[in-house]
Design an enzyme around this catalytic site. Structure first.
Site, PDB file in Angstrom:
ATOM      1  N   GLU A   1       0.842  -1.197   0.000  1.00 31.13           N
ATOM      2  CA  GLU A   1       0.000   0.000   0.000  1.00 31.13           C
ATOM      3  C   GLU A   1       0.878   1.248   0.000  1.00 31.13           C
ATOM      4  O   GLU A   1       1.912   1.304   0.671  1.00 31.13           O
ATOM      5  CB  GLU A   1      -0.879  -0.006   1.259  1.00 31.13           C
ATOM      6  CG  GLU A   1      -1.746   1.226   1.426  1.00 31.13           C
ATOM      7  CD  GLU A   1      -2.488   1.256   2.752  1.00 31.13           C
ATOM      8  OE1 GLU A   1      -3.522   1.930   2.836  1.00 31.13           O
ATOM      9  OE2 GLU A   1      -2.026   0.589   3.716  1.00 31.13           O
TER      10      GLU A   1
ATOM     11  N   LYS B   1      -9.667   2.638  -2.210  1.00 33.99           N
ATOM     12  CA  LYS B   1      -9.844   2.042  -0.888  1.00 33.99           C
ATOM     13  C   LYS B   1     -11.181   2.449  -0.289  1.00 33.99           C
ATOM     14  O   LYS B   1     -11.493   3.624  -0.150  1.00 33.99           O
ATOM     15  CB  LYS B   1      -8.693   2.479   0.028  1.00 33.99           C
ATOM     16  CG  LYS B   1      -8.676   1.832   1.403  1.00 33.99           C
ATOM     17  CD  LYS B   1      -7.451   2.301   2.180  1.00 33.99           C
ATOM     18  CE  LYS B   1      -7.347   1.672   3.551  1.00 33.99           C
ATOM     19  NZ  LYS B   1      -6.155   2.179   4.288  1.00 33.99           N
TER      20      LYS B   1
ATOM     21  N   CYS C   1      -5.439  -2.830   2.795  1.00 32.90           N
ATOM     22  CA  CYS C   1      -5.154  -2.727   4.228  1.00 32.90           C
ATOM     23  C   CYS C   1      -6.397  -2.822   5.122  1.00 32.90           C
ATOM     24  O   CYS C   1      -6.909  -3.904   5.366  1.00 32.90           O
ATOM     25  CB  CYS C   1      -4.379  -1.435   4.487  1.00 32.90           C
ATOM     26  SG  CYS C   1      -3.418  -1.461   6.033  1.00 32.90           S
TER      27      CYS C   1
END
Length: 255
Positions: free
Chosen positions: A40, A106, A140
């Protein structure tokens, strides 16, 4: 599918140095691989200062990813900071060997670090189709939210890139296994190592889990490149035998 996981330290907000570092590591991959996975925010570290580092879809790092994908004849994926229409995104790219790009923003922003104050959340689940594999892209903190990633599309591979700190490593390990088991899917998790700008330690634990929760690649703590080979047919045969996904709940996610 043969996948290379690159677990590396990151240079804080130094885009050029990070690109040089990853280019060196990519060029050292001897085996022919189909997919190269970077962490990431691989070009900056997990920064809450997007105005200082954000790039565009035509920026140098996106062009670099396309160049590396074409040179290595392999897809490349990882997330970076993108500015678009006045917003900042933690955007995960999937760059095909042809140079074609798909991306995922995300969805779950890490409010504990204030990510939600600086970045705009994504609204779309993204499944990439590549070499007859369906690959679900995740970043994540998304790992903590199983509803969004529930395998209703019959994807084959669930892919997480992260800057996940050492203090919560137990959760990282447990949740990657859980996502694999509940979705009868391969799971690949690629994390960084080293200290970030705020002295948070990262010990990596990049790993690969099969569709029954068994390790194909056990959690790793060194800065290195790890290559694994995944067998889709083995997974499909297991789904036929167990067929757990047929009993899943039906629901609708409202964004």
């Amino acid at each position: 599918m043969k996948i290379a996981l690159i677990q590396s330290d990151l240079h804080w907000e130094d885009i050029l140095q990070n690109r040089k570092n990853f280019e060196l590591k990519i060029n050292q991959i001897d085996a022919e691989v189909n997919l190269i996975v970077l962490p990431e925010m691989f070009s900056t570290g997990f920064t809450m200062n997007p105005s200082a580092v954000a790039e565009t879809m035509q920026g140098e790092t996106v062009l670099w990813m396309k160049k590396m994908a074409q040179q290595k004849k392999s897809a490349i994926t990882g997330s970076l900071v993108i500015t678009e229409n006045g917003n900042y995104y933690n955007r995960m790219f999937f760059v095909f060997p042809s140079g074609e790009i798909q991306h995922y923003n995300k969805r779950h922003l890490f409010s504990l670090a204030g990510e939600d104050k600086f970045y705009t959340a994504g609204t779309q689940k993204v499944i990439v189709e590549y070499l007859d594999w369906k690959i679900c892209l995740q970043v994540c903190y998304d790992l903590r939210f199983p509803v969004f990633v529930r395998n209703v599309e019959n994807y084959d591979l669930l892919l997480y890139v992260a800057n996940w700190p050492k203090v919560r490593t137990n959760a990282w390990d447990a949740l990657l296994k859980a996502r694999a088991i509940e979705n009868l899917s391969y799971v690949v998790g690629v994390n960084r190592v080293g200290l970030d700008h705020h002295d948070y330690e990262h010990t990596g634990h990049s790993q690969v889990v099969d569709f029954l929760g068994n390790y194909i690649l056990e959690p790793q703590e060194t800065e290195d490149v790890f290559v694994v080979d995944l067998d889709k047919n083995e997974m499909l045969e297991t789904r036929k035998k167990l067929d757990f996904l047929s009993d899943k709940d039906v629901f609708e996610i409202k964004i």
